[in-house]
Design an enzyme around this catalytic site. Structure first.
Site, PDB file in Angstrom:
ATOM      1  N   ASP A 168       0.513  -7.191  -8.936  1.00 31.76           N
ATOM      2  CA  ASP A 168       1.938  -6.938  -9.181  1.00 31.76           C
ATOM      3  C   ASP A 168       2.411  -7.240 -10.606  1.00 31.76           C
ATOM      4  OD1 ASP A 168       2.636  -5.911  -6.659  1.00 31.76           O
ATOM      5  OD2 ASP A 168       2.594  -7.928  -5.813  1.00 31.76           O
TER       6      ASP A 168
ATOM      7  N   ASP B 279       0.936   1.293  -3.554  1.00 27.84           N
ATOM      8  CA  ASP B 279       1.921   0.726  -4.491  1.00 27.84           C
ATOM      9  C   ASP B 279       1.308   0.468  -5.876  1.00 27.84           C
ATOM     10  OD1 ASP B 279       1.898   0.005  -1.769  1.00 27.84           O
ATOM     11  OD2 ASP B 279       3.428  -1.518  -2.009  1.00 27.84           O
TER      12      ASP B 279
HETATM   13  N1  GLY Z   1       4.522  -4.148  -1.664  1.00 29.17           N
HETATM   14  C1  GLY Z   1       5.519  -3.449  -2.299  1.00 29.17           C
HETATM   15  C2  GLY Z   1       6.468  -2.808  -1.381  1.00 29.17           C
HETATM   16  O1  GLY Z   1       6.951  -3.454  -0.463  1.00 29.17           O
HETATM   17  O2  GLY Z   1       6.746  -1.654  -1.550  1.00 29.17           O
END
Ligand code: GLY
Length: 393
Positions: A111, A171
């Site tokens: 992230d 993601d």
């Molecule tokens: N993990 C990132 C989201 O919740 O989109």
């Protein structure tokens, strides 16, 4: 004579644009958003170190800067500064970006791209400065440590090790923008090569025949091939979690911008066609949290997925022939109208300073269900600015 005709057409075009009532709504919403984010930032600065995460039980919920969403509030403040040139908002954007800076050393999850590029990426885009670029490059070095050559992907998570050997979530596409930017800043192409490899392997392994995508694909560390395809935040392994689909659309559109590679545009076009023709896509184009929830039409909507899709479609509209561009812009306009309506948009001083209501973080974990979320606000404001730019160009 011909010259006068051109001038007349140009004047007519300008007056049509100025007559666009949605532009007025967008400006009013941006004004409200600036007021809301001054409230939210003021509250945040009263806490010692955290950043807002959501608003629940009449309270702004703060999280430590290591939480994946820490870059979104500073990033939204940068966008709002860009929109209104309010110096107080710039000051808040700087102060809250500083709270995220230390995350440039994050090596235990993927992230770092979300955290550092939404904050410092926007700071640098608006006011290019070496100190911002150094932070972005350091963060890209950290992210690159999670790339394994024999697999060709960046590892997303380190938990659930007894099940997943090498988990990659859709993601993760969003982190690739920072890597491409780091290559531009350093003339070191290795960051972009990692991003391209990651995008190619994700394209090969994450998508089903109908162009929906899995949330999690875990790879066998010996063969480098997928050994598990599952969900984490969706309804079931074979369901179609909306935000995951949104990340895919945005990710490939952005990768086309960052690399010029046609295959990414083609991928984005196919994802857009799947989304816009989905039998469970509501008429207002704000998706249910999962496209296959049997409770539809009574399932919860996810404003964050709507905002991400809206912003991505506006960008994609700039890369396609006019008829398709028109279709994408019409869908985005419907989404903007819906998100700017009282159903979704906060009234002044409501929801602690957040902008949008009704997003879903993770329904299977009963976490952040039907609440405001920082990333819904971020991509919504980005979409409003993109829309204005397209309409006024
Ligand atoms: N993990 C990132 C989201 O919740 O989109």
């Amino acid at each position: 004579m011909k010259k006068y005709l051109f001038v007349l057409i140009a004047l007519l075009q300008i007056s049509c644009k100025n007559d666009n009532p949605l532009l007025k709504t967008v400006d009013e919403t941006l004004k409200l958003a600036q007021e809301q984010y001054i409230t939210l930032a003021t509250k945040t600065l009263q806490y010692k170190g955290g950043l807002p995460k959501t608003y629940e039980h009449d309270t702004v919920v703060m999280a430590n800067s290591a939480w994946w969403t820490s870059g979104f509030v500073p990033g939204t403040l940068w966008y709002l500064y860009e929109a209104g040139k309010n110096e107080q908002i710039k000051e808040y954007a700087l102060l809250l970006s500083q709270r995220v800076e230390n995350q440039k050393y994050t090596k235990d999850n993927h992230d770092v791209g979300f955290m550092i590029y939404c904050s410092f990426g926007n700071a640098n885009r608006i006011n290019p400065e070496k100190r911002y670029q150094d932070i972005i490059v350091e963060a890209s070095r950290s992210l690159s440590t999670r790339y394994k050559e024999n697999i060709g992907l960046i590892r997303s998570w380190d938990f659930n090790k007894s099940i997943w050997q090498y988990p990659v979530i859709i993601d993760n596409m969003m982190n690739l923008e920072m890597l491409c930017a780091a290559s531009d800043m350093t003339q070191d192409s290795s960051y972009r090569q990692i991003a391209i490899s990651h995008a190619d392997k994700t394209m090969a392994n994450h998508f089903r025949n109908n162009m929906s995508c899995y949330h999690v694909v875990s790879y066998d560390t010996i063969t480098g091939q997928p050994h598990i395809k599952q969900t984490w935040q969706g309804l079931s392994n074979e369901s179609e979690w909306s935000r995951g689909q949104a990340w895919g659309l945005y990710g490939y559109t952005m990768m086309y911008r960052m690399t010029g590679l046609e295959r990414y545009k083609e991928q984005a076009l196919k994802i857009a066609a799947y989304l816009l023709n989905h039998p469970n896509m509501p008429k207002d184009y704000i998706p249910y949290w999962d496209f296959l929830d049997p409770k539809i039409p009574h399932a919860l909507r996810d404003a964050s997925a709507g905002a991400i899709i809206c912003s991505a479609l506006l960008e994609l509209s700039q890369y396609v022939p006019e008829s398709l561009a028109k279709q994408y812009i019409q869908v985005a306009e419907t989404q903007i109208k819906t998100l700017c309506s009282p159903q979704y948009l906060a009234q002044k001083d409501e929801i602690g300073g957040f902008i949008l209501k009704h997003s879903v973080g993770s329904l299977p974990h009963n976490s952040e269900v039907d609440v405001p979320l920082t990333y819904a606000d971020y991509y919504f404001i980005e979409a409003l600015l993109r829309y204005k730019k397209i309409m006024l160009q």
